[in-house]
Design a protein around this motif. Sequence first.
Motif, mmCIF file in Angstrom:
data_model
loop_
_atom_site.group_PDB
_atom_site.id
_atom_site.type_symbol
_atom_site.label_atom_id
_atom_site.label_comp_id
_atom_site.label_asym_id
_atom_site.label_seq_id
_atom_site.Cartn_x
_atom_site.Cartn_y
_atom_site.Cartn_z
ATOM 1 N N GLY A 110 0.777 -1.229 0.000
ATOM 2 C CA GLY A 110 0.000 0.000 0.000
ATOM 3 C C GLY A 110 0.806 1.275 0.000
ATOM 4 O O GLY A 110 0.256 2.359 -0.215
ATOM 5 N N ASN A 111 2.112 1.165 0.238
ATOM 6 C CA ASN A 111 2.967 2.359 0.317
ATOM 7 C C ASN A 111 4.145 2.182 -0.637
ATOM 8 O O ASN A 111 5.237 1.781 -0.223
ATOM 9 N N TYR A 128 4.600 -2.709 2.364
ATOM 10 C CA TYR A 128 3.341 -2.874 3.088
ATOM 11 C C TYR A 128 3.314 -2.027 4.356
ATOM 12 O O TYR A 128 2.335 -2.088 5.111
ATOM 13 N N VAL A 159 -0.273 -1.472 5.490
ATOM 14 C CA VAL A 159 -1.172 -0.974 4.449
ATOM 15 C C VAL A 159 -1.074 -1.854 3.203
ATOM 16 O O VAL A 159 0.021 -2.113 2.696
ATOM 17 N N ILE A 184 -3.315 -2.797 -0.667
ATOM 18 C CA ILE A 184 -4.284 -2.226 -1.613
ATOM 19 C C ILE A 184 -4.761 -3.272 -2.609
ATOM 20 O O ILE A 184 -3.974 -4.073 -3.120
ATOM 21 N N TYR A 228 -10.147 5.911 -3.550
ATOM 22 C CA TYR A 228 -9.942 4.862 -2.549
ATOM 23 C C TYR A 228 -11.044 4.845 -1.487
ATOM 24 O O TYR A 228 -11.478 5.894 -1.001
ATOM 25 N N SER A 247 -10.340 1.666 -5.862
ATOM 26 C CA SER A 247 -9.367 0.866 -5.119
ATOM 27 C C SER A 247 -9.783 0.758 -3.651
ATOM 28 O O SER A 247 -10.393 1.670 -3.093
ATOM 29 N N MET A 302 -8.299 0.175 0.148
ATOM 30 C CA MET A 302 -7.123 0.157 1.018
ATOM 31 C C MET A 302 -7.485 -0.544 2.322
ATOM 32 O O MET A 302 -8.508 -0.255 2.937
ATOM 33 N N MET A 351 -5.991 -0.981 6.004
ATOM 34 C CA MET A 351 -4.970 -0.337 6.824
ATOM 35 C C MET A 351 -5.139 -0.730 8.290
ATOM 36 O O MET A 351 -6.166 -0.450 8.917
#
Length: 553
Positions: A78-79, A83, A302, A304, A314, A366, A368, A370
Motif C-alpha cells: 500500500g505504500n 506494506y 497498508v 491495496i 480509494y 481501489s 485500502m 490499513m
Amino acid sequence: MKKILGLMFVAAVVLTYFVYDKVPPHKVAVNIDEARLTENIKILASDEFEGRAPGSAGEEKTITFLKAEFEKLGLKPGNGDSYFQGVNMVEMTANPDAMMHIETPAGKTGLAYGPEFMGWTPRVMEAVSVTDSEMIFVGYGIVAPEYDWNDYAGVDVKGKTVVVMVNDPGYATQDAKLFTGNAMTYYGRWTYKYEEAARQGAAAVIIIHETKPASYPWAVVEGSWSGPKFSLESPDGNMSSAKVEAWVPGAEIAKVFAAAEYDYAKETAKAATRAFKPFSLKAKMSVAMENKIRRVVSQNVVAILPGDTRPDEYVIHMSHWDHLGKDTSLEGDQIYNGAADNASGTAGLIELANAYLSGAHKPGRSIMFMAVTAEEQGLLGSSYYGKNPIVPLNKTVAALNMDVLSSLGKTHDVTVIGYGNSELDDYVDSLVRKQKRVAMPDPTPEHGSFYRSDHFSLSKEGVPALYVGGGLNHIEKGREWSLAQMEEYSANRYHKPADEYDESWDLSGAVQDLELVYKIGLQLSHEDTFPNWREGNEFKAKRDAMMVPAALK
C-alpha cells in the motif's frame, strides 16, 4: 430539498445495480468465514504476540503476520513497494516510584504513583519537575466560543497547575440545550483538556477521575498510563505541551477542596453552570518525573486492492492492531492480550480482504486495508496517516473503521457510532434493512466513543468516516442483557489482562456486521460520487474545501 436528496440516493443505488450486472448489492455473495475469523483472533491475542505493544517484539510478530496474510491473498503493497508506513514515535517510561505532593492549609500529603495518581510528561526530557505550583480549579477546562463557554475567563494559569473535570457540562446536567446534552463533545475528552491547558500556559494539568463521566474505572487509567507511553515525534520535542499531565481520583481531590473549605460536590456541580468562576484551591502541587527515553519507528500496515474503473480513488477499511503489551510488575497474568480490543477488528480486516478477493464483483475504486499502530496511545498511527496520507484525501471516498467486534451473537440491530454525522448513514440504513436489522445510534454517547477510535483521525482531516459497532438487541436475550455484557466488559476486562479470547464467544453477529461493512465498501467503490458530512457537522467545511477543483480555488 429532502425529496431531491432522496432521488439522488436512489440514483446512486440504481447505478450500483447496473455495475453489479443488475445484482442488487444486498444480494451479493459475501465470503466471511467465522472459523477463520476466530482462528485469526486467537493468533493475534495469543501470549506469543505479547500484547502487541508498539516498538516491541509483539509488534514485529504482529506486522509480520499481517503482511504475510495480505501477501497470501494477493493484495499489493500500500505504500509504494512496501506494506508498511513508518510512524516516528518517542517512547517514554516514567519512574514508577514517583510521588505527587500536595500542600494544603491542612498539611502535606503524598500521592503514590498507581493507586493515587497517574501521570507523565509529554515533553521529551529525561526529567521534569513542577515545584510548589498553585492549584487552580477551572471546572471543565473548556474554551468553546460556539457554546459561549470559557472556563479560563478572568484567570491567569501560566506556570500553575490546573485541576479539571472530565466530560462536559451537557453530560453533567443532562440539559439537551447545553453543549450536546448527554452526548460527549470533543471538549469532554481528556485529550482536549490537556491541549487547552497547554494553550493557556499551565505548567501541569490534573484531570479529576470519576468513573461515570470518564466511562471507566480507575483501574483502566492505571493500566493504560503505566509503563511505556508514546507520542509522535515533533520538531520541538513536544515542548509546547504542559510539563506534567496527570489523573487523580476524585476522592483525593475532594480532600484538597475540603482543606480549602470548599464543598467538592457543590463546586463541581456549579462548574456545569454559566455562573462558575475558576478559583484557587489554596494548595500547592509538586511532582518530579524521570523518564527512560527511546525512539521508535512503529508501523502502519497498508495493502491495496486496485480498482477496475476508478483506481485513483480509494475506500479505506481500517482497524488498529496494537494493544497495551505486557507489564512485568504485575502478579499473575502480565499480558494485555487485547482479544476484543482489537485483535477482533484486525482479524475482521483480514476477513474483509478475503471477501473482496474471493467475491464475484470486483471493486470499481481501489480498496485500502490499513491496520494502524498506537491507537491505545492516543490514535497516533491514524493521526500520523491523516497528516501524511499515502493517497490524497480528496481522492479518499470514506474510511470504514472496526474497533472491537461483537462476541455476543446475532442481533436485530447494528450500532453506528456518531450516527447522524454523515451521508454514510444512508448506506448503512439501506443495506442493514436487507439483513432484516435496523441501524441504531450509540447507546452511550456520553462515553465519547466517536472521539476514541481511529476514524476520528480521518474525520478531523475532513474524510467522511463510519464506525459500525455490534448491535445490542440480541435475537434471543434482548437489549438489557447485551447492555449488561457491555458493562461487565468495561468494568472487568477493558484494558486489562482479562481481555482474552473466550471459547464462549459467539461471533455470528460479527459475521453479520462484517458482511454489512463489506457491502457498504463495495457499493461505495462502484459509485462516482463522494459522500459528505451532514450540514452543521464540524468536519464538513474541511471536506468541502478539499473537494473544490484546483482551478476554482
